[in-house]
Design a protein around this motif. Sequence first.
Motif, mmCIF file in Angstrom:
data_model
loop_
_atom_site.group_PDB
_atom_site.id
_atom_site.type_symbol
_atom_site.label_atom_id
_atom_site.label_comp_id
_atom_site.label_asym_id
_atom_site.label_seq_id
_atom_site.Cartn_x
_atom_site.Cartn_y
_atom_site.Cartn_z
ATOM 1 N N ARG A 62 0.293 12.109 2.496
ATOM 2 C CA ARG A 62 -0.381 11.951 3.797
ATOM 3 C C ARG A 62 -0.784 10.485 4.041
ATOM 4 O O ARG A 62 -0.557 9.938 5.116
ATOM 5 N N ALA A 63 -1.372 9.857 3.031
ATOM 6 C CA ALA A 63 -1.773 8.451 3.161
ATOM 7 C C ALA A 63 -0.532 7.565 3.298
ATOM 8 O O ALA A 63 -0.525 6.623 4.098
ATOM 9 N N TYR A 64 0.510 7.878 2.543
ATOM 10 C CA TYR A 64 1.775 7.132 2.631
ATOM 11 C C TYR A 64 2.311 7.176 4.063
ATOM 12 O O TYR A 64 2.683 6.147 4.639
ATOM 13 N N VAL A 111 2.968 4.060 6.707
ATOM 14 C CA VAL A 111 4.297 3.862 7.306
ATOM 15 C C VAL A 111 4.197 3.913 8.826
ATOM 16 O O VAL A 111 4.832 3.117 9.533
ATOM 17 N N LYS A 112 3.387 4.814 9.334
ATOM 18 C CA LYS A 112 3.166 4.916 10.782
ATOM 19 C C LYS A 112 2.595 3.600 11.337
ATOM 20 O O LYS A 112 3.045 3.098 12.356
ATOM 21 N N ALA A 132 0.841 -1.207 0.000
ATOM 22 C CA ALA A 132 0.000 0.000 0.000
ATOM 23 C C ALA A 132 0.870 1.248 0.000
ATOM 24 O O ALA A 132 0.609 2.198 -0.747
ATOM 25 N N ALA A 133 1.916 1.252 0.810
ATOM 26 C CA ALA A 133 2.809 2.418 0.901
ATOM 27 C C ALA A 133 3.491 2.696 -0.437
ATOM 28 O O ALA A 133 3.581 3.849 -0.866
ATOM 29 N N VAL A 134 3.966 1.659 -1.089
ATOM 30 C CA VAL A 134 4.640 1.817 -2.384
ATOM 31 C C VAL A 134 3.686 2.443 -3.404
ATOM 32 O O VAL A 134 4.048 3.378 -4.127
ATOM 33 N N ILE A 135 2.475 1.949 -3.439
ATOM 34 C CA ILE A 135 1.476 2.476 -4.389
ATOM 35 C C ILE A 135 1.151 3.933 -4.059
ATOM 36 O O ILE A 135 1.106 4.794 -4.957
ATOM 37 N N LEU A 136 0.945 4.222 -2.791
ATOM 38 C CA LEU A 136 0.599 5.592 -2.376
ATOM 39 C C LEU A 136 1.733 6.567 -2.680
ATOM 40 O O LEU A 136 1.486 7.698 -3.102
ATOM 41 N N LYS A 137 2.950 6.114 -2.479
ATOM 42 C CA LYS A 137 4.104 6.978 -2.786
ATOM 43 C C LYS A 137 4.163 7.260 -4.289
ATOM 44 O O LYS A 137 4.382 8.402 -4.701
ATOM 45 N N LYS A 138 3.946 6.220 -5.068
ATOM 46 C CA LYS A 138 3.956 6.361 -6.527
ATOM 47 C C LYS A 138 2.843 7.309 -6.991
ATOM 48 O O LYS A 138 3.028 8.097 -7.908
ATOM 49 N N GLU A 139 1.692 7.273 -6.311
ATOM 50 C CA GLU A 139 0.569 8.145 -6.656
ATOM 51 C C GLU A 139 0.754 9.563 -6.127
ATOM 52 O O GLU A 139 -0.007 10.460 -6.472
ATOM 53 N N GLY A 140 1.743 9.765 -5.245
ATOM 54 C CA GLY A 140 2.008 11.091 -4.697
ATOM 55 C C GLY A 140 1.116 11.473 -3.524
ATOM 56 O O GLY A 140 1.041 12.645 -3.156
ATOM 57 N N ASP A 141 0.459 10.504 -2.912
ATOM 58 C CA ASP A 141 -0.410 10.775 -1.759
ATOM 59 C C ASP A 141 0.441 10.675 -0.485
ATOM 60 O O ASP A 141 0.461 9.649 0.197
#
Length: 184
Positions: free
Chosen positions: A158-160, A164-165, A147-156
């Motif tokens: 806050r969600a990333y 990670v938290k 999920a983190a990898v996808i969110l980072k790639k999407e530029g989100d």
Amino acid sequence: MLYYKKAMNLTDRAGDKPVIEFYKKLEKKGHNFFEINELMTLYSMKKLFPENMDEKKKRRYQELLKKMGVSEKELDALMAESQASAEKLNRERLNLLKRAVEELQTAVKIDPNNALAYYQLGNFYSGAMSEDVPEASEAAEEAYYKAAVILKKEGDKRAYEEVVKRLKIMNPKSKYLKLLEKND
């Protein structure tokens, strides 16, 4: 998430139904809640902690059985019925939870870039199954990582950071955290 919601909405009171009906039956006969509760407490003590049943408690237990017109066999049957109801509910809940996992796994197969499905899968593994299945913790970490990898790639961002938290809370030494930090 339909099956997960259904599983969480099952009430844990199913095993109580026979006991509630038993209480109501005795209350209709004119016995009060406190007497019935005392009977059930003494019954439980006799079955679970017989060493704590002194003569006074044994006499009181027999007195209550006689007064209420109940036999110990009836109480045994009541407890067996209550246990069977609770076990049936647990089997139903487990079945729904398994279907929930299948539902989420299908979602990530259909759309491998579905960060929310991976995140929910991580939540599910880290909560619902982690106590019973040790491998679930590893699976949760992996789902959060994806999920983190996808969110980072999407530029989100806050969600990333939220994912990670979660990963840090779950396992501060996670190999997936190290992979994420390496790619930052």
